[in-house]
Design an enzyme around this catalytic site. Structure first.
Site, PDB file in Angstrom:
ATOM      1  N   CYS A  79      10.795  -7.566 -20.826  1.00  0.00           N
ATOM      2  CA  CYS A  79      11.681  -8.449 -20.427  1.00  0.00           C
ATOM      3  C   CYS A  79      12.835  -7.951 -21.271  1.00  0.00           C
ATOM      4  O   CYS A  79      14.106  -8.806 -21.242  1.00  0.00           O
ATOM      5  CB  CYS A  79      11.592  -9.960 -20.774  1.00  0.00           C
ATOM      6  SG  CYS A  79      11.113 -10.396 -22.448  1.00  0.00           S
ATOM      7  N   ARG A 113       2.509 -14.980 -12.341  1.00  0.00           N
ATOM      8  CA  ARG A 113       1.034 -15.670 -12.523  1.00  0.00           C
ATOM      9  C   ARG A 113       0.389 -15.588 -11.197  1.00  0.00           C
ATOM     10  O   ARG A 113      -0.674 -15.361 -11.117  1.00  0.00           O
ATOM     11  CB  ARG A 113       1.460 -16.926 -13.339  1.00  0.00           C
ATOM     12  CG  ARG A 113       2.131 -16.757 -14.554  1.00  0.00           C
ATOM     13  CD  ARG A 113       1.921 -17.885 -15.455  1.00  0.00           C
ATOM     14  NE  ARG A 113       3.238 -18.887 -15.343  1.00  0.00           N
ATOM     15  CZ  ARG A 113       4.406 -18.905 -16.072  1.00  0.00           C
ATOM     16  NH1 ARG A 113       4.410 -18.001 -17.115  1.00  0.00           N
ATOM     17  NH2 ARG A 113       5.422 -19.655 -15.765  1.00  0.00           N
ATOM     18  N   PHE A 135       0.280 -12.674 -26.112  1.00  0.00           N
ATOM     19  CA  PHE A 135       1.553 -13.275 -26.326  1.00  0.00           C
ATOM     20  C   PHE A 135       1.828 -14.359 -25.118  1.00  0.00           C
ATOM     21  O   PHE A 135       2.523 -14.320 -24.136  1.00  0.00           O
ATOM     22  CB  PHE A 135       2.785 -12.332 -25.741  1.00  0.00           C
ATOM     23  CG  PHE A 135       2.974 -11.148 -26.679  1.00  0.00           C
ATOM     24  CD1 PHE A 135       3.570 -10.853 -27.941  1.00  0.00           C
ATOM     25  CD2 PHE A 135       2.150  -9.903 -26.277  1.00  0.00           C
ATOM     26  CE1 PHE A 135       3.419  -9.683 -28.643  1.00  0.00           C
ATOM     27  CE2 PHE A 135       2.225  -8.671 -26.971  1.00  0.00           C
ATOM     28  CZ  PHE A 135       2.724  -8.606 -28.242  1.00  0.00           C
ATOM     29  N   ASP A 162       2.780  -9.878 -22.300  1.00  0.00           N
ATOM     30  CA  ASP A 162       3.806 -10.476 -22.141  1.00  0.00           C
ATOM     31  C   ASP A 162       4.920 -10.653 -23.400  1.00  0.00           C
ATOM     32  O   ASP A 162       4.761 -11.780 -23.552  1.00  0.00           O
ATOM     33  CB  ASP A 162       3.677 -11.706 -21.159  1.00  0.00           C
ATOM     34  CG  ASP A 162       4.966 -12.549 -20.821  1.00  0.00           C
ATOM     35  OD1 ASP A 162       5.965 -11.758 -20.577  1.00  0.00           O
ATOM     36  OD2 ASP A 162       4.977 -13.453 -20.335  1.00  0.00           O
ATOM     37  N   ASN A 173      -0.909 -12.542 -34.633  1.00  0.00           N
ATOM     38  CA  ASN A 173       0.109 -11.542 -34.528  1.00  0.00           C
ATOM     39  C   ASN A 173      -0.769 -10.650 -33.423  1.00  0.00           C
ATOM     40  O   ASN A 173      -1.866 -10.077 -33.791  1.00  0.00           O
ATOM     41  CB  ASN A 173       0.413 -10.775 -35.671  1.00  0.00           C
ATOM     42  CG  ASN A 173       1.461  -9.468 -35.379  1.00  0.00           C
ATOM     43  OD1 ASN A 173       1.474  -9.086 -34.062  1.00  0.00           O
ATOM     44  ND2 ASN A 173       2.452  -9.374 -36.154  1.00  0.00           N
ATOM     45  N   ASP A 196      -1.286 -16.017 -29.671  1.00  0.00           N
ATOM     46  CA  ASP A 196       0.279 -16.092 -29.614  1.00  0.00           C
ATOM     47  C   ASP A 196       0.546 -16.472 -31.388  1.00  0.00           C
ATOM     48  O   ASP A 196      -0.410 -17.070 -31.947  1.00  0.00           O
ATOM     49  CB  ASP A 196       0.827 -17.213 -28.841  1.00  0.00           C
ATOM     50  CG  ASP A 196       2.421 -17.141 -28.837  1.00  0.00           C
ATOM     51  OD1 ASP A 196       3.000 -16.641 -27.802  1.00  0.00           O
ATOM     52  OD2 ASP A 196       3.126 -17.480 -29.798  1.00  0.00           O
TER      53      ASP A 196
HETATM   54  N1  SAH Z   1       3.240 -15.267 -21.571  1.00  0.00           N
HETATM   55  C1  SAH Z   1       3.991 -16.310 -21.462  1.00  0.00           C
HETATM   56  C2  SAH Z   1       5.274 -16.324 -22.171  1.00  0.00           C
HETATM   57  C3  SAH Z   1       5.420 -15.215 -23.388  1.00  0.00           C
HETATM   58  S1  SAH Z   1       6.964 -15.262 -24.424  1.00  0.00           S
HETATM   59  C4  SAH Z   1       4.024 -17.367 -20.306  1.00  0.00           C
HETATM   60  O1  SAH Z   1       3.553 -17.007 -19.298  1.00  0.00           O
HETATM   61  O2  SAH Z   1       4.392 -18.435 -20.524  1.00  0.00           O
HETATM   62  C5  SAH Z   1       6.539 -14.395 -25.709  1.00  0.00           C
HETATM   63  C6  SAH Z   1       5.612 -15.204 -26.720  1.00  0.00           C
HETATM   64  O3  SAH Z   1       5.316 -14.086 -27.623  1.00  0.00           O
HETATM   65  C7  SAH Z   1       6.089 -16.020 -27.459  1.00  0.00           C
HETATM   66  O4  SAH Z   1       5.344 -17.353 -27.283  1.00  0.00           O
HETATM   67  C8  SAH Z   1       6.031 -15.688 -28.902  1.00  0.00           C
HETATM   68  O5  SAH Z   1       5.763 -16.919 -29.877  1.00  0.00           O
HETATM   69  C9  SAH Z   1       5.182 -14.633 -28.884  1.00  0.00           C
HETATM   70  N2  SAH Z   1       5.276 -13.776 -30.112  1.00  0.00           N
HETATM   71  C10 SAH Z   1       6.264 -13.111 -30.497  1.00  0.00           C
HETATM   72  N3  SAH Z   1       5.880 -11.958 -31.314  1.00  0.00           N
HETATM   73  C11 SAH Z   1       4.650 -12.082 -31.329  1.00  0.00           C
HETATM   74  C12 SAH Z   1       3.540 -11.404 -32.202  1.00  0.00           C
HETATM   75  N4  SAH Z   1       3.900 -10.038 -32.808  1.00  0.00           N
HETATM   76  N5  SAH Z   1       2.263 -11.591 -31.853  1.00  0.00           N
HETATM   77  C13 SAH Z   1       1.775 -12.811 -30.921  1.00  0.00           C
HETATM   78  N6  SAH Z   1       2.973 -13.381 -30.341  1.00  0.00           N
HETATM   79  C14 SAH Z   1       4.219 -13.222 -30.691  1.00  0.00           C
END
Ligand code: SAH
Length: 386
Positions: A329, A205, A220, A289, A268, A241
């Protein structure tokens, strides 16, 4: 002392510097669940000391190699070394990882700091049995206001351990205020994902902040880690998210930081990227992410097509001159494989893309060079030049 004998192949693994011995390499056991054992190599000599599990496929987690016994103070010594290392990093945040398992020679132990509280995970029989001792040492070394045992990860089931979340020292509130760089968050260590925040992305970040500008899409976004850190440098921010709870926290956290340019949508990402393309949206900075698409080897092929799709759609939405911060990840997806996906997304969208930075998990989540599994987070900062 309890002991476990291993095969020639197991012996070779120990010599190659790998800290795990699988059940298939164990030839004899004279130990109980969670014991600290002597590891007898192919020639019946003590070649290591390890924690023994009678349930997991990972039967032995090495604590040291060679014939010498561990000093009784080994837990305290290692916890102190791990904590001192974090102090030396001068992290610009009040939330970070203090102990990262094998990379701190404390296999299957996680300790995260959130303000003046600690969150602990003991993910094997051996570490779980020592949770009381660990709690006491952490209390002594750091004097936290409270310690939460966040022992709900599913991997504990593989060890025959129950999933349980409880305060094991002091009191731990449901909301802890932490700071990361310039951003203040409320974190829920009891119910938030992982131990509350995605601490492994903190330095990414910070890095992304060097490039962020214009219209930002944070896909995400969870509680807005990237969105809130980058918002001060951007004209507008759209965070997406799938979790409605995460999205409402982004809104709260945006407000508490006085950020008025952040919009958050519970959607989504796969659908939202398609919709954004349909309505002709454009962005100058995009962060991808996603969660680990490949949780095991069998899932790699499908994961690759997921990574391909989101990177392809993101490159289409990105203005020339814009930056894409794209992450994976999944430890089953190598850096090379991830770069290949990005390259083919660039080719398919007829965009020219340069690699600005190649990054990984933060320094408080170290990688062991002999253990490829510990290099799980890849973060590429790319620039679309045409
Ligand atoms: N970028 C964030 C961490 C992301 S972790 C940070 O810096 O803190 C991944 C995230 O993706 C989770 O919050 C989960 O709820 C979300 N997620 C999982 N599948 C998803 C989808 N198909 N569409 C949107 N969000 C999703």
């Amino acid at each position: 002392m309890p002991s476990v004998s291993i095969s020639r192949r197991g012996d070779d693994r120990v010599r190659a510097g790998h800290p795990w011995i699988y059940r298939s390499d164990v030839t004899a056991v004279d130990a109980a669940a969670g014991d600290l054992v002597e590891v007898l190599g192919a020639r019946d000599r003590v070649i290591a000391h390890a924690l023994y599990s009678d349930r997991s496929e990972i039967t032995l987690r090495l604590l040291s190699t060679g014939p010498q016994a561990l000093p009784p103070s080994f837990l305290r010594d290692r916890l102190k070394t791990a904590i001192d290392y974090r102090a030396s990093l001068a992290v610009d945040a009040t939330a970070y990882r203090l102990v990262h398992g094998e990379a701190d020679r404390l296999p299957s132990l996680v300790v995260d700091r959130y303000g003046n509280c600690l969150v602990l995970q003991t993910l094997s029989q051996g570490m779980d049995r020592r949770a009381g001792e660990i709690t006491e040492i952490l209390g002594e070394l750091l004097q936290p206001a409270g310690i939460l045992a966040r022992n709900d990860p599913r991997v504990r089931l593989l060890e025959g351990l129950e999933q349980r979340v409880e305060a094991v020292a002091g009191s731990v509130p449901e909301r802890i205020e932490v700071r990361e760089g310039a951003v203040h968050y409320d974190v829920d260590p009891w119910r938030g994902q992982k131990t509350g925040l995605f601490l492994d992305q903190r330095e990414n970040r910070e890095a992304a902040l060097r490039y962020a500008r214009g219209r930002l899409l944070d896909a995400f976004s969870y509680q807005g880690g990237f969105a809130l850190a980058l918002a001060p440098k951007c004209a507008s921010v759209l965070a997406v998210d799938i979790s409605a709870d995460a999205v409402s926290r982004i809104r709260e956290n945006a407000a508490r930081n006085g950020l008025t340019n952040v919009e958050a949508r519970a959607m989504n990402v796969f659908d939202e990227l398609r919709e954004l393309e349909r309505v002709g949206a454009r962005f100058d900075t995009i962060v991808l992410d996603p969660p680990a698409f490949a949780k095991n080897k069998a899932a790699v092929k499908k994961a690759m097509s997921g990574y391909k799709e989101i990177n392809l759609r993101a490159l289409k939405l990105l203005e020339p001159g814009g930056f894409l911060v794209t992450c994976s990840c999944s430890y089953n997806v190598s850096e090379g494989a991830f770069l290949d996906v990005v390259a083919s997304a660039a080719a398919d969208t007829h965009s020219e893309v340069t690699l600005v930075e190649k990054r990984t998990q933060g320094r408080d989540h170290p990688i062991l060079v002999n253990v490829p599994e510990t290099y799980y987070l890849k973060c590429l900062i790319l620039r679309k030049i045409a």
